[in-house]
Scaffold this motif. Structure first.
Motif, mmCIF file in Angstrom:
data_model
loop_
_atom_site.group_PDB
_atom_site.id
_atom_site.type_symbol
_atom_site.label_atom_id
_atom_site.label_comp_id
_atom_site.label_asym_id
_atom_site.label_seq_id
_atom_site.Cartn_x
_atom_site.Cartn_y
_atom_site.Cartn_z
ATOM 1 N N THR A 214 0.862 -1.175 0.000
ATOM 2 C CA THR A 214 0.000 0.000 0.000
ATOM 3 C C THR A 214 0.900 1.227 0.000
ATOM 4 O O THR A 214 1.891 1.287 0.731
ATOM 5 N N THR A 215 0.548 2.207 -0.820
ATOM 6 C CA THR A 215 1.383 3.402 -0.904
ATOM 7 C C THR A 215 0.629 4.530 -1.587
ATOM 8 O O THR A 215 -0.322 4.305 -2.344
ATOM 9 N N HIS A 216 1.078 5.755 -1.309
ATOM 10 C CA HIS A 216 0.619 6.941 -2.032
ATOM 11 C C HIS A 216 1.693 7.411 -3.016
ATOM 12 O O HIS A 216 1.465 8.356 -3.769
ATOM 13 N N ASP A 217 2.862 6.779 -2.969
ATOM 14 C CA ASP A 217 4.014 7.291 -3.718
ATOM 15 C C ASP A 217 3.891 6.982 -5.212
ATOM 16 O O ASP A 217 3.858 5.813 -5.607
ATOM 17 N N PRO A 218 3.842 7.993 -6.061
ATOM 18 C CA PRO A 218 3.676 7.753 -7.507
ATOM 19 C C PRO A 218 4.851 7.003 -8.127
ATOM 20 O O PRO A 218 4.680 6.317 -9.139
ATOM 21 N N LEU A 219 6.046 7.106 -7.530
ATOM 22 C CA LEU A 219 7.200 6.407 -8.096
ATOM 23 C C LEU A 219 7.052 4.901 -7.952
ATOM 24 O O LEU A 219 7.355 4.143 -8.876
ATOM 25 N N LEU A 220 6.582 4.468 -6.792
ATOM 26 C CA LEU A 220 6.374 3.031 -6.598
ATOM 27 C C LEU A 220 5.184 2.546 -7.426
ATOM 28 O O LEU A 220 5.218 1.454 -7.993
ATOM 29 N N ILE A 221 4.152 3.371 -7.510
ATOM 30 C CA ILE A 221 3.005 3.016 -8.345
ATOM 31 C C ILE A 221 3.455 2.809 -9.787
ATOM 32 O O ILE A 221 2.988 1.899 -10.475
ATOM 33 N N GLY A 222 4.397 3.635 -10.242
ATOM 34 C CA GLY A 222 4.908 3.510 -11.602
ATOM 35 C C GLY A 222 5.699 2.248 -11.848
ATOM 36 O O GLY A 222 5.852 1.824 -13.002
ATOM 37 N N ARG A 223 6.207 1.609 -10.786
ATOM 38 C CA ARG A 223 6.977 0.374 -10.913
ATOM 39 C C ARG A 223 6.086 -0.864 -10.838
ATOM 40 O O ARG A 223 6.559 -1.982 -11.031
ATOM 41 N N ALA A 224 4.800 -0.661 -10.551
ATOM 42 C CA ALA A 224 3.911 -1.787 -10.271
ATOM 43 C C ALA A 224 3.527 -2.537 -11.537
ATOM 44 O O ALA A 224 3.434 -1.973 -12.625
#
Length: 236
Positions: A214-224
């Motif tokens: 779970t995260t709000h961080d767009p950088l990690l979302i971009g790696r998903a």
């Protein structure tokens, strides 16, 4: 003329690392009921990074607790590999969770009186791992996380990033197939958070761990590989 009976070959396709079907969790009743999760389904396989995003109070932590066996949903099923967590006795669920699941918490969750090395070895002790094997695994993880020189330091002697790396090492101690992380970069500065995100993505993509974050961080979302968005307990 008779025909030979052909027996189908057993399927070689492995089940997903974790699968949830229609997971529902409600707290309270009547007008005061809080519907934390409403029929949430997801599937994540080995080598995949699944990010769950949504505003505070959307049900992200409740969902992680249900799919990780820390809480029982009111309805729905959760499978860890070929085992249905929701249908197990509590003692069997605890044992499977210790062996197959790793948890990383936003608050780090380290035991204050233990050193970095001792914190990492806690899951190994719970599984009664042979001392020689346990020591070798702890050393391996300390080196991998760049913490070897900090092995004898307690949490209050470590930076936030170092504490989180100890938490990740502890979560990996028993070589779980599924790693669950609840806002793992929430208390870290941006530079340390970026390093942590790279580590989690590498665990999924290079080491074939199923990682759910779970995260709000767009950088990690971009790696998903997958992104699941929750609002008021519903998948968007």
């Amino acid at each position: 003329m008779s025909h030979p009976v052909v027996t189908p070959a057993p399927s070689s396709i492995a089940p997903p690392a974790l699968r949830a079907e229609s997971v529902t969790r409600t707290y309270g009743s009547g007008d005061s009921a809080v519907h934390a999760c409403r029929e949430v389904s997801l599937t994540v396989s080995a080598g995949e990074l699944l990010v769950i995003k949504g505003p505070s109070g959307s049900g992200k932590t409740t969902l992680l607790n249900c799919i990780g066996g820390l809480d029982q949903p009111d309805a729905g099923q959760v499978w860890l590999g070929g085992n249905e967590l929701t249908g197990m006795r509590e003692q069997d669920r605890v044992r499977l969770r210790q062996k197959e699941l790793g948890f990383i918490f936003q608050s780090f969750g380290l035991i204050p009186i233990l050193t970095a090395a001792e914190n990492i070895e806690v899951p190994l002790r719970l599984m009664n791992t042979d001392p020689a094997v346990r020591d070798a695994r702890v050393t391996e993880l300390l080196e991998r996380m760049g913490l070897e020189q900090h092995r004898n330091q307690r949490p209050d002697q470590l930076s936030g990033g170092q504490q989180q790396r100890v938490g990740i090492a502890r979560a990996l101690a028993n070589r779980p197939g599924v790693l669950i992380a609840d806002e793992p970069t929430g208390q870290l500065d941006s530079g340390t958070a970026a390093t942590m995100m790279d580590l989690l993505a590498d665990l999924a993509h290079q080491e074939q761990v199923a990682v759910i974050v779970t995260t709000h961080d767009p950088l990690l979302i971009g790696r998903a590989d997958q992104v699941l968005e929750l609002h008021d307990g519903n998948v968007i």
